[in-house]
Structures are given as structure tokens and as C-alpha cells.
Design a protein around this motif. Sequence first.
Motif, PDB file in Angstrom:
ATOM      1  N   LEU A  77      -0.141   7.247   7.282  1.00 53.74           N
ATOM      2  CA  LEU A  77      -0.688   6.983   8.632  1.00 53.74           C
ATOM      3  C   LEU A  77      -0.933   8.302   9.367  1.00 53.74           C
ATOM      4  CD1 LEU A  77       1.661   3.979   9.391  1.00 53.74           C
ATOM      5  CD2 LEU A  77      -0.837   3.826   9.326  1.00 53.74           C
ATOM      6  N   GLU A  78       0.035   9.221   9.246  1.00 50.45           N
ATOM      7  CA  GLU A  78      -0.133  10.525   9.915  1.00 50.45           C
ATOM      8  C   GLU A  78      -1.336  11.270   9.339  1.00 50.45           C
ATOM      9  OE1 GLU A  78       4.445  11.413  11.386  1.00 50.45           O
ATOM     10  OE2 GLU A  78       3.718  12.433   9.583  1.00 50.45           O
TER      11      GLU A  78
ATOM     12  N   THR B 278       0.855  -1.189   0.000  1.00 50.32           N
ATOM     13  CA  THR B 278       0.000   0.000   0.000  1.00 50.32           C
ATOM     14  C   THR B 278       0.892   1.241   0.000  1.00 50.32           C
ATOM     15  OG1 THR B 278      -1.545  -1.290   1.265  1.00 50.32           O
ATOM     16  CG2 THR B 278      -1.948   1.059   1.255  1.00 50.32           C
ATOM     17  N   ALA B 279       2.141   1.077   0.417  1.00 52.19           N
ATOM     18  CA  ALA B 279       3.142   2.154   0.332  1.00 52.19           C
ATOM     19  C   ALA B 279       4.433   1.508  -0.140  1.00 52.19           C
ATOM     20  CB  ALA B 279       3.330   2.805   1.698  1.00 52.19           C
ATOM     21  N   THR B 280       5.282   2.321  -0.804  1.00 51.86           N
ATOM     22  CA  THR B 280       6.527   1.719  -1.307  1.00 51.86           C
ATOM     23  C   THR B 280       7.739   2.082  -0.460  1.00 51.86           C
ATOM     24  OG1 THR B 280       6.606   3.534  -2.868  1.00 51.86           O
ATOM     25  CG2 THR B 280       5.819   1.442  -3.725  1.00 51.86           C
ATOM     26  N   THR B 281       7.615   3.154   0.332  1.00 54.05           N
ATOM     27  CA  THR B 281       8.733   3.498   1.212  1.00 54.05           C
ATOM     28  C   THR B 281       8.196   3.729   2.630  1.00 54.05           C
ATOM     29  OG1 THR B 281       8.474   5.873   0.892  1.00 54.05           O
ATOM     30  CG2 THR B 281       9.949   4.738  -0.650  1.00 54.05           C
ATOM     31  N   THR B 282       9.111   3.642   3.580  1.00 50.37           N
ATOM     32  CA  THR B 282       8.723   3.864   4.976  1.00 50.37           C
ATOM     33  C   THR B 282       8.190   5.288   5.135  1.00 50.37           C
ATOM     34  OG1 THR B 282      10.507   2.390   5.570  1.00 50.37           O
ATOM     35  CG2 THR B 282       9.589   3.676   7.352  1.00 50.37           C
ATOM     36  N   ALA B 283       8.828   6.238   4.462  1.00 52.71           N
ATOM     37  CA  ALA B 283       8.393   7.638   4.592  1.00 52.71           C
ATOM     38  C   ALA B 283       6.972   7.810   4.052  1.00 52.71           C
ATOM     39  CB  ALA B 283       9.367   8.546   3.847  1.00 52.71           C
TER      40      ALA B 283
END
Length: 435
Positions: A296-297, A285-290
Amino acid sequence: MFPQHIIARKRDGHALNRDEIAAFVHGATDGSWADYQLSAMLMAIFLRGMTPQETAHYTEAMMNSGIVADLSSVKLPKADKHSTGGVGDKVSLHLAPMVAACGVAVPMISGRGLGHTGGTLDKLESIPGFRVGLSLAEYRAELEQIGVSLIGQTAELAPADKKLYALRDVTGTVECIPLICGSILSKKLAEGIDVLVLDVKFGRGAFMKDRTKARELAQALVAVATAMGKPTRAVLTAMEEPLGRAVGNALEVAESIDCLKGRGPVDTMEVTYALGEQMLLLTKTATTTAEARARLEASVASGAAAAKFRELIAAQGGDVCVVDEPARLPQARFKVPLASPRAGLITDVDAMGVALAALRLGAGRAKAEDRVDHAVGVSALVKMGERIAPGAPMCVIHANDESALAAAQAMLAQAITVGDAALVAPKLIDEVIGV
Ligand code: URA
């Protein structure tokens, strides 16, 4: 295959094959092995261990001892999080709606508190009317409709674990990595998930006190679940002081609501984001941690996560108004601050000491059949490294009876240390395993 022959082979240090392991797990499920044979086998496994291959066969047999939920009708990717348990660990309550608000379904089947750690189900049940005893059909329907469901273990899922865990509890065979892997993963993999994120805690307030052992457990869990076709990561987190500032069922729900509204304690949010990031990454659902962190934020900042929590409460029959009026949660008769004996720095908040005080107040269970008091516990707890003035509150004790209050006051005064020396706070997020 006679039970005594399989037990003797493990006793003598041999690796068991898939059929032998399946016979043992069937024996636990259908009652064809006597308790003394199951107990002897558990002790043989405890003493001799299991190879990774045996652990995988054992986990598979445990999972297949009941139904594996079919969630193919839920079109979103499906991720769950499991914590090995800590003090003040209310993360599931707000993480599940946060992740669901980011477009990932969260099928979460949780347990009740026992001993010093709390349970997600007890916390949820402090919301008036909230039903955790949904059937698998209701669970599936809720996931299809709102993308999140938080329910209790049903009799159809991994029944062998219920039998074997009860025997392990009374035969000194709980602390055994292959048995823990089979127990945790059989239940989680029967939920119908695509991916799994584990919060493996270590420290005074954790089930595994020692970091090396916790790391070994995390590696074994990740290896077995991944080999069974479920991409899995584990986040190793420290559990020396309680997570957040509240310990106790309704008090933790109120703190989770704060987390959903962007005013959660820093440490709780750090763990929440670390776990949520892995759920978004593993489901792609996302490709990077950032990117995962930003999503989420945003779910908190936009109010989408809190809205999802309202939907979840409504779907499970609870009082939705608690999200905006937490005072509707059960309230204790006495709310008494515990004053600091001196000025200084908070040099220690012993998670186990705080947990035992909460248990004495009635927030947890010493035995499985005990009732919990949802209202009691500790709030506004100081954190290690904070400065405190003499007489300022180190926490507020919520109690429903005077003798428990007096006992908790003494226990908390022991658990919290005020000193002078600055300290290096333990690193909360220690390592991510399985990257
Ligand atoms: N939690 C479980 O569910 N099983 C174990 O064996 C240990 C912790």
C-alpha cells in the motif's frame, strides 16, 4: 401466512423461520404489507431481537429483494470497505484507488450524507463533472477496465432496505443490531464482492457512541457475512475527534488527494492502512500485514495510487486536473481562520461539535431532500495533543454566507478546547475482529 400472525409470533418472543422472514421482506418490497404492519414488525424485532440464524435469514432475504451484481467477468479478486460513518471520514476516496493499484478490484457502492456524517457520493460530486449515477452495466465495465468503481445505490440493489430504512428512521427502530446487519450487509453483498472489510466506529462522532455496542455490532456483521460465504473482518476505530484536518465535501477530496500523494494526516493514513491491509490479506494479495502495508505504501510512493484515482475520475466523467490542481474544486467565498484564545495544548476537538458546525455551514443535510454546498466546511483543523500559540489558527472556516460563518465560529470555539493538561490520546485502531 398473514402478516398479523408473523408479527404476533415475533411480539411473543419466538424465533421466526426463513419463510416467515422472507414473507416480511417480500411484503416490504412489493407493497403487500402495509406500512403499519411493517412498522409493527420492526418494533417487535427491535424489542425482541433476532437470533444469529434469524439475522442471517433476514440479511439473505434483504439481499435477494433485488439483483445481486454478477461481477464474474472481473478477473481480479474483489474487495470492498464499508464504514459505519464518522466525521471527516474520507477514507473511501483514496483507499479504493490505493487498493486497486495493488491489484484488487474495488466495487464500491456508497451513500449520501445524512445528519452529522458525510457521504462518499457528496464528496465525489464536488469534483466537477463526476457522475455517481452509473448503471450496473457501466459499473461492471468500469471494473473490468480499471478495477475500481465508486457509484451510488441503484434501485435494483436491495430495494427492501430503502423501504424499511425509511420506516426505521421515523419509528425509533434504527439502533437495533439485527436490523443494522440486514441493512448494511444486504447492500454490500449485492455489489458482487468476494470479501468485505468494515470500519465500525465508536465515540462521540460515530453512529454507535458506545464501544461495547460497536464491538457487538462488528461481531454480528462479521458472523453473518462470513456465514453467507463472504470472508469479512471488522476494524473497530475510535471517532472522538474528526479524522484528519478537513471536514466538508471538496475540502475532504483535497485531503484525500494529499493522502494519495504521501502527505495525508497521520491519523487518516493510520486508518487507511489498517483497512487496506485487511483488504489485501482477505483477498490473499498479501500474506502478512507487513507485506500488505509495504504494498500500500509503495502504491502511494510510486504514484500508482494517484494515477488510479485519475483513471477513476476520467472514467466517471470528472475533471482529472483536480488531482494536480485542487484549487479547481469548489471554493467558498469566505475563508476565515479561527484564532486560539490562549496558549496551551489542544485538549479536546469534539467530533460532533465540528460536524454540527459543518452542517450549519451547509456541508451536510438535515433532511434527505436538502442540497449540500460542496465548497464549505473546515480545514487545517488542530488535533488533540498539539501545542498552540495565542492567536494562532485552530482551523480555517470556509463559508458562503455571513450568518452561517458567525454561527460556525461560535460552534467551533465551543468544540475545540485549549487547556494545559497533557492527555492520553484515544487509541485510534482499537481491535480487528474476525481474524
Ligand atoms: N447504515 C445503514 O446502511 N443501515 C443501518 O441500519 C445503519 C447504518
